[in-house]
Scaffold this active site. Structure first.
Site, PDB file in Angstrom:
ATOM      1  N   LYS A 222      -0.484  -2.781  -2.066  1.00 24.50           N
ATOM      2  CA  LYS A 222      -0.906  -3.818  -1.171  1.00 24.50           C
ATOM      3  C   LYS A 222      -2.053  -4.386  -0.974  1.00 24.50           C
ATOM      4  O   LYS A 222      -2.435  -5.146  -1.979  1.00 24.50           O
ATOM      5  CB  LYS A 222      -0.473  -2.906   0.080  1.00 24.50           C
ATOM      6  N   ARG A 228       2.622  -1.943  -8.682  1.00 26.12           N
ATOM      7  CA  ARG A 228       3.480  -1.227  -7.753  1.00 26.12           C
ATOM      8  C   ARG A 228       3.461   0.353  -8.030  1.00 26.12           C
ATOM      9  O   ARG A 228       3.614   0.699  -9.113  1.00 26.12           O
ATOM     10  CB  ARG A 228       4.990  -1.436  -7.671  1.00 26.12           C
TER      11      ARG A 228
HETATM   12  N1  DSN Z   1       7.983  -2.125   2.571  1.00 21.45           N
HETATM   13  C1  DSN Z   1       6.708  -1.621   3.020  1.00 21.45           C
HETATM   14  C2  DSN Z   1       5.910  -2.725   3.949  1.00 21.45           C
HETATM   15  O1  DSN Z   1       6.774  -3.644   3.804  1.00 21.45           O
HETATM   16  O2  DSN Z   1       5.216  -2.190   4.846  1.00 21.45           O
HETATM   17  C3  DSN Z   1       6.476  -0.112   3.509  1.00 21.45           C
HETATM   18  O3  DSN Z   1       6.995   0.789   2.613  1.00 21.45           O
END
Ligand code: DSN
Length: 426
Positions: A222, A228
């Site tokens: 993120k 990932r």
């Molecule tokens: N799928 C993630 C998100 O979009 O925040 C959390 O695991």
């Protein structure tokens, strides 16, 4: 061997989709080319159950160096004393923590999924809610911010074994000190799942959970902008509270129990090509370029949230401290589902999201979640946020107007063509 053109054509199609659109899914990002190169490399061929220096297969000497590099870089980023880089995902990282720290049926206390929490923090649909007795805290209706009084009252009444903080759709910072003080009053462990804000925490732009949490987990893809995957960390290792001893009768440290929970507890062979890519991204995070990136995320998020507010959108908690915002669309007479599907047609990608105290199902929802990490990676700055919000607003103001949506789509393509993505890939 014949090239699999069918598959590689699809990958190219996905590259074009990523290049052309405005990516606002708060949990997505664009890795560097070298992260992808490491991910698609020869460590994928290697079995390496175990840990550096303690493997169950021969030929792991180079893999040991790769995994050690990843661990050492990660520890440096967060000033941690221990890290495990093997979890295949954030969910696996949390599973391993639960396995190491809890017995089936133990009580856990986490943020309600419908208030912005995560599936693995006790949802009845997930292992965490099926194997453990899940209790929840929420956010306050008037402010949209975490209800620490509710957390404290529930903790005192129920005495959970673990308090979990962290969220998937929460735009404010966390009071980790208060959470730890609540946990200490009832003898609970604190798990901070920082999957979303990790990148800003890494650069000291948000509160530091490490001093106040026993264990910290995250994903790597993120705001951390890696491949990932998942990670588990501790700044301060501690004697496990369960009295588990080594063969010599010494109490084992928590780090040993966590390592055992990942392997052999929950996973087999680690994905060493992904661990190699994690090492690359951790190296990137240690640079000044990444510091500038993390600061820009916050500036962009603030500029975008101000642009939404200016157009009459209702932001939960009225703004953001981090990389995302949660928008309640009920005053616009729209559902999250309708907004997501209509914006998709204009190549503006985000996700429908429940808002606190939502009256609609998770498949419909009253809200959308909007995040800026991916567009910030593409080089967009504060001044670019207003035009994006204007395009979103144009689409959402008349969701039946296909002509207008098509016109926005072509504006989206020409807007994003100024921010090339992976030009090296042709
Ligand atoms: N799928 C993630 C998100 O979009 O925040 C959390 O695991």
């Amino acid at each position: 061997m014949q090239k699999d053109t069918q598959l590689f054509d699809l990958i190219h199609k996905e590259l074009e989709r990523q290049r052309n659109g405005i990516e606002l899914i708060a949990s997505e990002n664009f890795t560097s080319l070298q992260v992808m190169q490491a991910m698609g490399s020869v460590p994928t061929n290697k079995y390496a159950e175990g840990y550096p220096g303690k493997r169950f297969y021969g030929g792991c000497e180079v893999i040991d160096e790769i995994e050690t590099l990843a661990i050492e870089r990660l520890k440096k980023i967060f000033n941690a004393s221990w890290a495990n880089v093997q979890p295949h995902s954030g969910a696996q990282a949390n599973t391993a923590v639960f396995l190491a720290c809890l017995k089936a049926g133990d009580k856990i206390l986490g943020l309600d999924l419908s208030m912005g929490g995560h599936l693995t923090h006790g949802s009845p649909a997930n292992f965490s809610g099926k194997n453990y007795q899940a209790l929840f805290y929420g956010v306050k209706k008037d402010t949209g911010t975490i209800d620490y009084d509710q957390m404290e009252a529930t903790a005192k009444a129920e005495k959970p074994k673990m308090i979990i903080c962290g969220a998937s759709a929460y735009s404010r910072d966390w009071d980790y000190q208060r959470i730890r003080s609540i946990a200490d009053q009832v003898g609970a462990l604190v798990l901070a799942d920082i999957a979303h804000p990790a990148g800003m925490i890494a650069k000291g732009l948000l509160n530091d959970p490490f001093e106040h949490s026993h264990i910290v987990t995250s994903t790597t893809h993120k705001t951390l902008r890696g491949p990932r995957g998942g990670i588990i960390m501790m700044r301060h290792d501690f004697d496990n509270p369960f009295g588990v001893k080594d063969p010599k009768g010494n109490i084992r440290p928590m780090s040993a129990l966590l390592d055992l929970a990942v392997f052999p507890g929950m996973q087999g062979g680690p994905l060493e090509h992904v661990i190699a890519a994690k090492a690359v991204s951790f190296g990137e995070i240690l640079t000044d370029d990444y510091t500038a990136y993390a600061k820009q995320i916050i500036r962009n998020a603030q500029a975008m949230s101000a642009a939404f507010v200016k157009r009459g959108y209702h932001l939960i908690s009225n703004g953001t401290d981090n990389h995302l915002m949660l928008i309640d669309l009920r005053n616009k007479n729209l559902t999250g589902k309708k907004a997501q599907e209509t914006l998709d047609k204009a190549h503006i990608t985000l996700n429908k999201n429940a808002v606190p105290f939502d009256d609609k199902s998770p498949f419909i929802t009253s809200g959308i979640r909007v995040g800026v990490p991916a567009i910030t990676t593409r080089g967009l700055l504060e001044a670019d946020m207003e035009p994006i919000v204007e395009m979103i607003d144009t689409v959402l103001s008349d969701t039946a107007n296909e002509g207008r949506i098509a016109e926005v789509k072509s504006r989206v393509h020409s807007f994003m063509s100024k921010f090339p993505l992976y030009p090296e890939l042709g």
